[in-house]
Design an enzyme around this catalytic site. Structure first.
Site, PDB file in Angstrom:
ATOM      1  N   CYS A 262       2.765  -6.790   5.990  1.00  0.00           N
ATOM      2  CA  CYS A 262       3.192  -5.512   6.581  1.00  0.00           C
ATOM      3  C   CYS A 262       3.628  -5.754   8.013  1.00  0.00           C
ATOM      4  CB  CYS A 262       2.048  -4.519   6.495  1.00  0.00           C
ATOM      5  SG  CYS A 262       1.775  -4.047   4.792  1.00  0.00           S
TER       6      CYS A 262
ATOM      7  N   HIS B 283       3.156   6.043   7.470  1.00  0.00           N
ATOM      8  CA  HIS B 283       2.768   7.055   6.474  1.00  0.00           C
ATOM      9  C   HIS B 283       1.282   7.388   6.489  1.00  0.00           C
ATOM     10  CE1 HIS B 283       3.000   3.005   4.544  1.00  0.00           C
ATOM     11  NE2 HIS B 283       1.764   3.308   4.187  1.00  0.00           N
ATOM     12  N   ILE B 284       1.004   8.569   5.930  1.00  0.00           N
ATOM     13  CA  ILE B 284      -0.369   9.003   5.658  1.00  0.00           C
ATOM     14  C   ILE B 284      -0.436   9.261   4.154  1.00  0.00           C
ATOM     15  CG2 ILE B 284      -2.082  10.824   6.067  1.00  0.00           C
ATOM     16  CD1 ILE B 284      -0.847  11.291   8.827  1.00  0.00           C
ATOM     17  N   TYR B 285      -1.370   8.620   3.444  1.00  0.00           N
ATOM     18  CA  TYR B 285      -1.493   8.842   1.992  1.00  0.00           C
ATOM     19  C   TYR B 285      -2.011  10.256   1.731  1.00  0.00           C
ATOM     20  CZ  TYR B 285      -0.713   3.871   1.021  1.00  0.00           C
ATOM     21  OH  TYR B 285      -0.147   2.616   0.902  1.00  0.00           O
TER      22      TYR B 285
ATOM     23  N   SER C 198      -5.991   2.729  -0.426  1.00  0.00           N
ATOM     24  CA  SER C 198      -5.167   2.600  -1.640  1.00  0.00           C
ATOM     25  C   SER C 198      -4.830   1.138  -1.899  1.00  0.00           C
ATOM     26  CB  SER C 198      -3.850   3.365  -1.460  1.00  0.00           C
ATOM     27  OG  SER C 198      -4.138   4.721  -1.248  1.00  0.00           O
TER      28      SER C 198
ATOM     29  N   CYS D 160       3.247   1.020   7.352  1.00  0.00           N
ATOM     30  CA  CYS D 160       2.010   1.237   8.112  1.00  0.00           C
ATOM     31  C   CYS D 160       1.209   2.424   7.589  1.00  0.00           C
ATOM     32  CB  CYS D 160       2.347   1.457   9.581  1.00  0.00           C
ATOM     33  SG  CYS D 160       0.892   1.624  10.599  1.00  0.00           S
TER      34      CYS D 160
ATOM     35  N   ASN E 210      -4.042  -2.589  13.391  1.00  0.00           N
ATOM     36  CA  ASN E 210      -2.838  -3.293  13.843  1.00  0.00           C
ATOM     37  C   ASN E 210      -2.640  -3.186  15.352  1.00  0.00           C
ATOM     38  OD1 ASN E 210      -1.316  -2.226  10.766  1.00  0.00           O
ATOM     39  ND2 ASN E 210      -2.114  -4.256  11.212  1.00  0.00           N
TER      40      ASN E 210
ATOM     41  N   ARG F 264       3.821   1.591  -6.164  1.00  0.00           N
ATOM     42  CA  ARG F 264       2.796   0.541  -6.198  1.00  0.00           C
ATOM     43  C   ARG F 264       1.385   1.123  -6.251  1.00  0.00           C
ATOM     44  NH1 ARG F 264      -0.406  -2.356  -3.131  1.00  0.00           N
ATOM     45  NH2 ARG F 264       0.068  -1.206  -1.241  1.00  0.00           N
TER      46      ARG F 264
HETATM   47  N1  LIG Z   1      -3.424   0.754   1.712  1.00  0.00           N
HETATM   48  C1  LIG Z   1      -3.606  -0.256   2.591  1.00  0.00           C
HETATM   49  N2  LIG Z   1      -3.792   0.040   3.895  1.00  0.00           N
HETATM   50  C2  LIG Z   1      -3.992  -0.942   4.805  1.00  0.00           C
HETATM   51  O1  LIG Z   1      -4.151  -0.610   5.995  1.00  0.00           O
HETATM   52  C3  LIG Z   1      -3.993  -2.300   4.355  1.00  0.00           C
HETATM   53  C4  LIG Z   1      -3.796  -2.578   2.976  1.00  0.00           C
HETATM   54  N3  LIG Z   1      -3.619  -1.531   2.119  1.00  0.00           N
HETATM   55  N4  LIG Z   1      -3.839  -3.842   2.485  1.00  0.00           N
HETATM   56  C5  LIG Z   1      -3.871  -4.981   3.381  1.00  0.00           C
HETATM   57  C6  LIG Z   1      -4.556  -4.695   4.669  1.00  0.00           C
HETATM   58  C7  LIG Z   1      -6.043  -4.569   4.664  1.00  0.00           C
HETATM   59  N5  LIG Z   1      -6.273  -3.650   5.787  1.00  0.00           N
HETATM   60  C8  LIG Z   1      -7.413  -2.845   5.900  1.00  0.00           C
HETATM   61  C9  LIG Z   1      -8.309  -2.763   4.851  1.00  0.00           C
HETATM   62  C10 LIG Z   1      -9.426  -1.964   4.943  1.00  0.00           C
HETATM   63  C11 LIG Z   1      -9.668  -1.264   6.114  1.00  0.00           C
HETATM   64  C12 LIG Z   1     -10.901  -0.433   6.186  1.00  0.00           C
HETATM   65  O2  LIG Z   1     -11.547  -0.184   5.185  1.00  0.00           O
HETATM   66  N6  LIG Z   1     -11.303   0.032   7.357  1.00  0.00           N
HETATM   67  C13 LIG Z   1     -12.431   0.894   7.539  1.00  0.00           C
HETATM   68  C14 LIG Z   1     -13.750   0.138   7.603  1.00  0.00           C
HETATM   69  C15 LIG Z   1     -13.689  -1.159   8.326  1.00  0.00           C
HETATM   70  C16 LIG Z   1     -15.024  -1.926   8.385  1.00  0.00           C
HETATM   71  O3  LIG Z   1     -16.068  -1.404   8.023  1.00  0.00           O
HETATM   72  O4  LIG Z   1     -14.988  -3.104   8.812  1.00  0.00           O
HETATM   73  C17 LIG Z   1     -12.222   1.717   8.794  1.00  0.00           C
HETATM   74  O5  LIG Z   1     -12.883   2.749   8.919  1.00  0.00           O
HETATM   75  O6  LIG Z   1     -11.410   1.333   9.633  1.00  0.00           O
HETATM   76  C18 LIG Z   1      -8.761  -1.343   7.172  1.00  0.00           C
HETATM   77  C19 LIG Z   1      -7.638  -2.133   7.062  1.00  0.00           C
HETATM   78  C20 LIG Z   1      -5.025  -3.267   6.366  1.00  0.00           C
HETATM   79  N7  LIG Z   1      -4.147  -3.392   5.227  1.00  0.00           N
HETATM   80  O1  LIG Z   2      -1.710  -4.845   8.427  1.00  0.00           O
HETATM   81  C1  LIG Z   2      -1.458  -3.964   7.559  1.00  0.00           C
HETATM   82  C2  LIG Z   2      -1.375  -4.267   6.209  1.00  0.00           C
HETATM   83  C3  LIG Z   2      -1.107  -3.281   5.338  1.00  0.00           C
HETATM   84  N1  LIG Z   2      -0.902  -2.008   5.755  1.00  0.00           N
HETATM   85  C4  LIG Z   2      -0.613  -0.952   4.742  1.00  0.00           C
HETATM   86  C5  LIG Z   2       0.728  -0.329   4.710  1.00  0.00           C
HETATM   87  C6  LIG Z   2       0.817   0.159   3.279  1.00  0.00           C
HETATM   88  O2  LIG Z   2       0.113   1.401   3.160  1.00  0.00           O
HETATM   89  C7  LIG Z   2       0.061  -0.909   2.506  1.00  0.00           C
HETATM   90  C8  LIG Z   2       0.965  -1.969   1.930  1.00  0.00           C
HETATM   91  O3  LIG Z   2       1.719  -1.426   0.898  1.00  0.00           O
HETATM   92  P1  LIG Z   2       3.250  -1.834   0.598  1.00  0.00           P
HETATM   93  O4  LIG Z   2       3.510  -1.141  -0.699  1.00  0.00           O
HETATM   94  O5  LIG Z   2       3.286  -3.329   0.471  1.00  0.00           O
HETATM   95  O6  LIG Z   2       4.074  -1.314   1.728  1.00  0.00           O
HETATM   96  O7  LIG Z   2      -0.794  -1.508   3.453  1.00  0.00           O
HETATM   97  C9  LIG Z   2      -1.013  -1.689   7.082  1.00  0.00           C
HETATM   98  O8  LIG Z   2      -0.870  -0.520   7.503  1.00  0.00           O
HETATM   99  N2  LIG Z   2      -1.263  -2.684   7.946  1.00  0.00           N
END
Ligand SMILES: Nc1nc(=O)c2c([nH]1)NC[C@@H]1CN(c3ccc(C(=O)N[C@@H](CCC(=O)O)C(=O)O)cc3)CN21
Ligand SMILES: O=c1ccn([C@H]2C[C@H](O)[C@@H](COP(=O)(O)O)O2)c(=O)[nH]1
EC number: 2.1.1.45
Length: 283
Positions: A160, A221-223, A282, A182, A191, A22
């Site tokens: 998730c 996981h860690i990307y 990602s 995760c 979370n 993905r």
């Molecule tokens: N790859 C991926 N990882 C995720 O953790 C994730 C997704 N996709 N898609 C759905 C949601 C969206 N989530 C997210 C999205 C962005 C941040 C993030 O950018 N956090 C930064 C800045 C936060 C801020 O400035 O408010 C951080 O440093 O924590 C964290 C969780 C968790 N989920």
């Molecule tokens: O609350 C959340 C939402 C999303 N994630 C992360 C976990 C994965 O890295 C991606 C979702 O990708 P899938 O291919 O659908 O598994 O978003 C998270 O850690 N916590």
């Protein structure tokens, strides 16, 4: 904090590299992690080895409670976290179910508050749970499930953290939360806060004492593009002691959560942390 660091170290020491179709990236991955949060003693699980944007994490959870389906509504509450999944993912942009800019589709809170019944109408899972718990009833099925495979094609991402199962023992409320996938550097930071706060909030509005929250993660996981920052920066830092969360005691009902509550109703004390780290995200 200790359990978070142990999971990060375990992924680095024992993880397996797995291709992810993905995102087109490789992830260093382990299977199964069990985290426990002591809500009873208000040990708020904030990451201290980098700055945690905990208000955005709570805003995201409040958006799920409200049944939001739009990234703009999350932004208004203080979370930009759904912008990329709603607007930058090609598969979702080309999906005929997408209703336009910022639409997330039938994900998370939509399922929690308005699960479509095959014979018409919707089910409000959260209201049923709150009504039961308020009456002191635990029917051994106090389950909030966002996981609806029949509607995966109508949302931008499968949930998730997909299931929250509440339990009452006397007047103490417990929570088991289940997460299938995760992103440990970015997602777990949020979370952990969300599982803790969900138990604290539901206990508060149902008049129960919060106990422990149990958080089960399957694929942790860690990307590949996050690994150096985690191993060489974040894990080199010494953690600080735990913080605590205070929630406005005027929040007394599900309706309060649905209507007037903002991030000003949450405060954290004793939060000592290292500098922020910007991890790659990602889509
Ligand atoms: N790859 C991926 N990882 C995720 O953790 C994730 C997704 N996709 N898609 C759905 C949601 C969206 N989530 C997210 C999205 C962005 C941040 C993030 O950018 N956090 C930064 C800045 C936060 C801020 O400035 O408010 C951080 O440093 O924590 C964290 C969780 C968790 N989920
Ligand atoms: O609350 C959340 C939402 C999303 N994630 C992360 C976990 C994965 O890295 C991606 C979702 O990708 P899938 O291919 O659908 O598994 O978003 C998270 O850690 N916590």
């Amino acid at each position: 904090m200790k359990q978070y660091l142990e999971l990060c170290n375990r992924i680095i020491d024992e993880g397996t590299w797995i291709e992810n179709e993905r995102t087109g990236k490789r992830c260093l991955t382990v299977i199964n992690a069990d985290l426990v949060y002591n809500v009873e003693n208000n040990e708020f699980p904030l990451i201290t080895t980098r700055k945690s944007f905990w208000k955005a994490a709570i805003a995201e959870m409040l958006g799920y409670i409200r049944g939001f389906d739009n990234a703009a509504d999350f932004r208004k509450l203080g979370a930009k976290t759904w912008d990329a999944n709603a607007n930058d993912n090609l598969a979702w942009l080309n999906n005929p179910h997408r209703k336009g800019q910022d639409d997330m589709g039938r994900v998370y809170g939509v399922q929690g508050r308005a699960w479509s019944k095959p014979d018409g109408g919707t089910i409000d899972q959260l209201k049923k749970i709150v009504d039961n718990l308020k009456k002191g009833v635990d029917d051994r099925g106090e389950i909030l499930s966002f996981y609806n495979p029949g509607e995966f094609h109508m949302g931008c991402l499968r949930p998730c953290m997909h299931t929250h199962n509440f339990s009452l023992l006397g007047d103490t409320l417990y929570l088991n939360s289940f997460q299938r996938s995760c992103d440990v550097p970015l997602g777990l930071n949020f979370n952990q806060v969300q599982v803790f706060t969900l138990l604290a909030l539901i206990a508060q509005i149902t008049g129960k004492k919060p106990g422990q929250a149990y958080h089960k993660i399957v694929n942790a996981h860690i990307y590949e593009d996050q690994l150096d920052l985690m191993r060489d920066v974040q894990l080199k830092r010494e953690p600080f002691g735990p913080a605590s969360l205070s929630i406005n005691p005027d929040i007394k009902s599900l309706e309060d959560l649905e209507t007037w509550v903002t991030m000003d109703d949450f405060e954290v004390s004793n939060y000592q942390h290292h500098d922020a780290i910007k991890y790659p995200f990602s889509v």
